[in-house]
Design a protein around this motif. Structure first.
Motif, PDB file in Angstrom:
ATOM      1  N   PRO A  51      45.537  32.864  14.666  1.00 24.06           N
ATOM      2  CA  PRO A  51      44.448  32.820  13.474  1.00 24.06           C
ATOM      3  C   PRO A  51      43.241  33.903  14.635  1.00 24.06           C
ATOM      4  CG  PRO A  51      44.651  30.642  14.731  1.00 24.06           C
ATOM      5  CD  PRO A  51      45.469  31.014  15.469  1.00 24.06           C
ATOM      6  N   PRO A  52      42.983  34.743  13.932  1.00 21.98           N
ATOM      7  CA  PRO A  52      42.621  34.687  12.138  1.00 21.98           C
ATOM      8  C   PRO A  52      43.919  34.679  11.282  1.00 21.98           C
ATOM      9  CG  PRO A  52      41.167  36.417  12.813  1.00 21.98           C
ATOM     10  CD  PRO A  52      42.162  35.729  14.039  1.00 21.98           C
ATOM     11  N   TYR A  53      44.327  34.194  10.010  1.00 24.68           N
ATOM     12  CA  TYR A  53      45.357  34.588   9.338  1.00 24.68           C
ATOM     13  C   TYR A  53      44.894  35.396   8.482  1.00 24.68           C
ATOM     14  CZ  TYR A  53      48.516  31.882  12.229  1.00 24.68           C
ATOM     15  OH  TYR A  53      49.084  31.212  13.696  1.00 24.68           O
ATOM     16  N   LEU A  54      46.130  36.218   8.044  1.00 19.73           N
ATOM     17  CA  LEU A  54      45.704  36.593   6.597  1.00 19.73           C
ATOM     18  C   LEU A  54      46.641  36.363   5.825  1.00 19.73           C
ATOM     19  CD1 LEU A  54      44.566  40.792   7.781  1.00 19.73           C
ATOM     20  CD2 LEU A  54      42.803  38.760   7.585  1.00 19.73           C
ATOM     21  N   PHE A  55      46.485  36.402   3.691  1.00 18.79           N
ATOM     22  CA  PHE A  55      46.991  36.895   2.722  1.00 18.79           C
ATOM     23  C   PHE A  55      46.652  37.624   1.958  1.00 18.79           C
ATOM     24  CE2 PHE A  55      47.784  35.404  -1.593  1.00 18.79           C
ATOM     25  CZ  PHE A  55      48.949  35.698  -1.355  1.00 18.79           C
ATOM     26  N   ALA A  83      41.787  37.573   4.692  1.00 14.31           N
ATOM     27  CA  ALA A  83      41.587  35.950   5.582  1.00 14.31           C
ATOM     28  C   ALA A  83      40.953  34.979   4.361  1.00 14.31           C
ATOM     29  CB  ALA A  83      40.329  36.536   6.735  1.00 14.31           C
ATOM     30  N   TYR A  84      41.470  33.804   4.693  1.00 16.72           N
ATOM     31  CA  TYR A  84      40.244  31.997   3.815  1.00 16.72           C
ATOM     32  C   TYR A  84      40.184  31.389   4.543  1.00 16.72           C
ATOM     33  CZ  TYR A  84      41.937  34.923  -0.149  1.00 16.72           C
ATOM     34  OH  TYR A  84      42.376  36.134  -1.512  1.00 16.72           O
ATOM     35  N   LYS A  85      39.281  30.555   4.540  1.00 16.16           N
ATOM     36  CA  LYS A  85      38.765  29.373   4.978  1.00 16.16           C
ATOM     37  C   LYS A  85      38.685  27.980   3.598  1.00 16.16           C
ATOM     38  CE  LYS A  85      33.482  30.131   4.421  1.00 16.16           C
ATOM     39  NZ  LYS A  85      32.423  29.681   5.202  1.00 16.16           N
ATOM     40  N   ARG A  86      39.414  26.993   4.328  1.00 18.65           N
ATOM     41  CA  ARG A  86      38.329  26.092   4.134  1.00 18.65           C
ATOM     42  C   ARG A  86      37.507  25.049   4.213  1.00 18.65           C
ATOM     43  NH1 ARG A  86      41.495  23.893  -0.742  1.00 18.65           N
ATOM     44  NH2 ARG A  86      41.583  21.906  -0.707  1.00 18.65           N
ATOM     45  N   VAL A  87      36.806  24.890   3.041  1.00 20.88           N
ATOM     46  CA  VAL A  87      35.497  24.152   3.316  1.00 20.88           C
ATOM     47  C   VAL A  87      35.767  23.200   1.849  1.00 20.88           C
ATOM     48  CG1 VAL A  87      32.862  24.554   2.800  1.00 20.88           C
ATOM     49  CG2 VAL A  87      33.918  26.257   3.332  1.00 20.88           C
ATOM     50  N   ASN A  88      35.635  21.850   2.724  1.00 16.99           N
ATOM     51  CA  ASN A  88      36.040  20.826   2.031  1.00 16.99           C
ATOM     52  C   ASN A  88      37.293  21.013   0.896  1.00 16.99           C
ATOM     53  OD1 ASN A  88      33.280  19.467   2.583  1.00 16.99           O
ATOM     54  ND2 ASN A  88      32.302  20.181   1.248  1.00 16.99           N
ATOM     55  N   SER A  89      37.047  20.939  -0.639  1.00 16.39           N
ATOM     56  CA  SER A  89      38.063  20.551  -1.094  1.00 16.39           C
ATOM     57  C   SER A  89      38.329  22.099  -1.806  1.00 16.39           C
ATOM     58  CB  SER A  89      38.724  19.827  -1.625  1.00 16.39           C
ATOM     59  OG  SER A  89      37.313  19.836  -3.162  1.00 16.39           O
ATOM     60  N   THR A  90      37.772  23.695  -1.265  1.00 17.36           N
ATOM     61  CA  THR A  90      37.698  24.226  -1.789  1.00 17.36           C
ATOM     62  C   THR A  90      38.376  25.346  -0.984  1.00 17.36           C
ATOM     63  OG1 THR A  90      35.388  24.751  -1.725  1.00 17.36           O
ATOM     64  CG2 THR A  90      35.754  23.441  -3.475  1.00 17.36           C
ATOM     65  N   MET A 102      37.015  34.488   3.676  1.00 17.33           N
ATOM     66  CA  MET A 102      36.272  34.636   4.903  1.00 17.33           C
ATOM     67  C   MET A 102      34.984  35.773   5.109  1.00 17.33           C
ATOM     68  SD  MET A 102      37.702  34.144   8.541  1.00 17.33           S
ATOM     69  CE  MET A 102      38.798  32.339   8.549  1.00 17.33           C
ATOM     70  N   PRO A 103      34.463  34.758   5.592  1.00 17.34           N
ATOM     71  CA  PRO A 103      33.215  36.372   5.358  1.00 17.34           C
ATOM     72  C   PRO A 103      33.522  37.494   6.528  1.00 17.34           C
ATOM     73  CG  PRO A 103      31.786  34.091   5.062  1.00 17.34           C
ATOM     74  CD  PRO A 103      33.333  33.922   5.627  1.00 17.34           C
ATOM     75  N   ALA A 104      33.024  38.564   6.695  1.00 18.91           N
ATOM     76  CA  ALA A 104      33.611  39.045   8.036  1.00 18.91           C
ATOM     77  C   ALA A 104      33.444  38.383   9.259  1.00 18.91           C
ATOM     78  CB  ALA A 104      32.917  40.818   7.974  1.00 18.91           C
ATOM     79  N   THR A 105      31.963  38.153   8.489  1.00 22.90           N
ATOM     80  CA  THR A 105      30.711  37.675  10.201  1.00 22.90           C
ATOM     81  C   THR A 105      32.299  36.317  10.534  1.00 22.90           C
ATOM     82  OG1 THR A 105      29.625  35.988   9.215  1.00 22.90           O
ATOM     83  CG2 THR A 105      29.088  38.156   9.993  1.00 22.90           C
ATOM     84  N   SER A 106      32.800  35.889  10.072  1.00 23.07           N
ATOM     85  CA  SER A 106      33.714  34.397  10.486  1.00 23.07           C
ATOM     86  C   SER A 106      34.746  34.790  10.618  1.00 23.07           C
ATOM     87  CB  SER A 106      33.842  33.107   9.027  1.00 23.07           C
ATOM     88  OG  SER A 106      32.436  32.350   9.180  1.00 23.07           O
ATOM     89  N   LEU A 132      36.168  34.131  14.918  1.00 24.64           N
ATOM     90  CA  LEU A 132      37.747  33.846  15.310  1.00 24.64           C
ATOM     91  C   LEU A 132      38.806  34.694  16.325  1.00 24.64           C
ATOM     92  CD1 LEU A 132      38.956  32.447  12.103  1.00 24.64           C
ATOM     93  CD2 LEU A 132      38.790  31.112  14.388  1.00 24.64           C
ATOM     94  N   LEU A 133      38.072  36.530  15.885  1.00 29.60           N
ATOM     95  CA  LEU A 133      38.644  36.806  16.688  1.00 29.60           C
ATOM     96  C   LEU A 133      37.855  37.182  18.313  1.00 29.60           C
ATOM     97  CD1 LEU A 133      39.060  40.148  14.238  1.00 29.60           C
ATOM     98  CD2 LEU A 133      41.008  39.067  15.722  1.00 29.60           C
ATOM     99  N   ASP A 134      37.196  36.661  18.361  1.00 30.93           N
ATOM    100  CA  ASP A 134      36.208  37.039  19.772  1.00 30.93           C
ATOM    101  C   ASP A 134      36.683  35.198  20.916  1.00 30.93           C
ATOM    102  OD1 ASP A 134      35.138  39.119  19.191  1.00 30.93           O
ATOM    103  OD2 ASP A 134      33.712  38.041  18.896  1.00 30.93           O
TER     104      ASP A 134
END
Length: 470
Positions: A106-110, A114-121, A125-129, A133-135
């Protein structure tokens, strides 16, 4: 996984680890969710389920599989996936995509995002997030997949009896101090087995001791088959796919061996009792299975099975996905060599359980056992991105061999009739068998005996004659 498992998942509805798509027309959206799952804690995507939770499936064509293969190339880095096609009727299947969380990349890209999961959506992924993950990846550098943390902290996901049993066996074998028997499960996992770190379960803890009905890594998987011939083109007498913790898999593999590796019967000149001897040394087979479990590369969990056990008429083969470690060659396996352990914590638990001896001696033990058993020397082959141990039989499986799993009384009676009559049609056998059975039941018994190599048939489809296989 089967249709019942699918129905159970659908009842749960979508969540932070579960997503439904109606068909591969939504494959791009599904891929974004796969990326999100990989960046969070893994999950499962079902393709063939409508928004109102109806299981409809879809036809799986070459074009469908090509689309999936193409979309996978847009992940960066490559995401470990386990893909299954589960039939719901004669024409339609559900596509089940398990996203395996490994902490490896991680982080993975498509498609560059980059994408993240929030509950069921699924969300961008914001640049800060992404930077966080990189750090985190840089700070939490871990050298081995077995040491990666899972998102699990509940020790009740593990089989405590199996853990205690491991300690008891280790103490009895003088490999663990006796004081460990009074330690808590948490202390044992942390201090003795090194599979609980900072209160978090590692991958090793889950695949070694995970309960059958709890979270178990998809990588812990064995595929076993008995092929009726010398290649995979013949009939398949038995085909099993088993998931579970490593000791459950080892147990099921040993039962499969007992069922399908036959024995040869003989008499000694000074004894009246018959002696039954497996045509291969079972300890060598067990050693090869343990070797595969301990040395396979669990970080490469794709759609192919991680361990494959195949029994043919002339040999037994065990394949695992772990290539040889750097510095080790195929020729080294046949002589004393340095031990390079891909999964040292897993190997240590097998050592505590008295299942392996010194490091670097497993392949030599397999060769020695085969030599003592007077069977051909096993072959070690690097192929299909893994290692195959090929164990030839001294003689092909034939009617002179007896299966360990006993024949039914009806099967024994059929063999007696054929032995006396030399050959019989199915109708003649029906008239002579003592119990009243249908023609279909007889055909099932004849088919099983044929699979076991004990009888053969001759003649056309309407005039089949059965006889003892010689």
């Amino acid at each position: 996984m089967n249709i019942i498992n699918i129905e159970q998942l659908v009842l749960q509805d979508e969540s932070d680890t579960l997503e439904f798509k109606k068909s591969t027309s939504k494959l791009k959206e599904a891929a974004q969710t796969i990326c999100a799952f990989a960046n969070c804690k893994g999950g499962t995507v079902l393709i063939g389920v409508t928004p109102d939770l109806k299981i409809i499936g879809q036809e799986i064509t070459d074009s469908t599989q090509q689309k999936i293969a193409t979309i996978r190339q847009l992940f960066e880095p490559n995401i470990p996936l386990n893909i299954e096609f589960i039939a719901i009727n004669n024409t339609h299947k559900i596509i089940v995509i398990h996203v395996i969380y490994t902490q490896l990349h991680p982080p993975y890209l498509f498609d560059g995002r980059a994408y993240k999961r929030v509950n069921s959506t699924t969300q961008r992924m914001p640049a800060t997030s992404y930077q966080e993950l990189l750090d985190l990846k840089r700070k939490e550098h871990v050298s081995n997949w077995e040491d990666f943390f899972t998102d699990k902290t509940d020790l009740y996901l593990l089989d405590h009896n199996l853990i205690k049993q491991t300690i008891s066996i280790g103490i009895e074998a003088n490999r663990i101090p006796g004081a460990a028997i009074n330690e808590s499960i948490e202390d044992i996992l942390t201090n003795r087995l090194n599979v609980l770190k900072s209160g978090k379960l590692t991958n090793a803890a889950i695949i070694l001791f995970g309960k059958e009905d709890s979270f178990v890594k998809p990588q812990v998987f064995i595929k076993m088959a008995r092929f009726m011939g010398n290649d995979k083109l013949g009939n398949i007498a038995d085909n099993q796919q088993i998931y579970g913790n490593m000791f459950y898999i080892l147990d099921r593999a040993q039962k499969f061996i007992a069922q399908h590796v036959p024995t040869r019967s003989y008499f000694k000149h000074d004894q009246y009792e018959r002696i039954d001897k497996y045509i291969l040394p079972v300890l060598a087979i067990r050693e090869a299975i343990i070797n595969a479990l301990c040395h396979q590369d669990y970080s490469n969990a794709y759609s192919d099975p991680e361990v494959a056990l195949a029994i043919y008429n002339n040999r037994l083969e065990i394949w695992n996905s772990g290539k040889l470690c750097p510095g080790i060659t195929i020729n080294d396996l046949k002589k004393s060599h340095a031990s390079v352990r891909r999964n040292p914590n897993i190997a240590m638990v097998f050592y505590y359980r008295n299942l392996i001896e010194k490091w670097g001696t497993g392949t030599l033990k397999i060769m020695d056992l085969c030599r003592e058993h007077n069977v051909p020397e096993p072959e070690f082959v690097e192929e299909f991105h893994g290692i195959t141990i090929r164990m030839p039989f001294a003689d092909p499986i034939s009617s002179q061999l007896t299966y360990e799993s006993e024949l039914t009384s009806r099967q024994k009676e059929i063999l007696v009739i054929l032995g006396v009559q030399k050959s019989c049609s199915a109708q003649q056998l029906l008239s002579q068998i003592s119990d009243n059975i249908t023609a279909r039941t007889l055909q099932r018994e004849l088919k099983q005996l044929s699979y076991m190599g004990m009888i053969a048939s001759s003649g056309g489809s309407k005039n089949i004659i059965w006889l003892i296989n010689k």
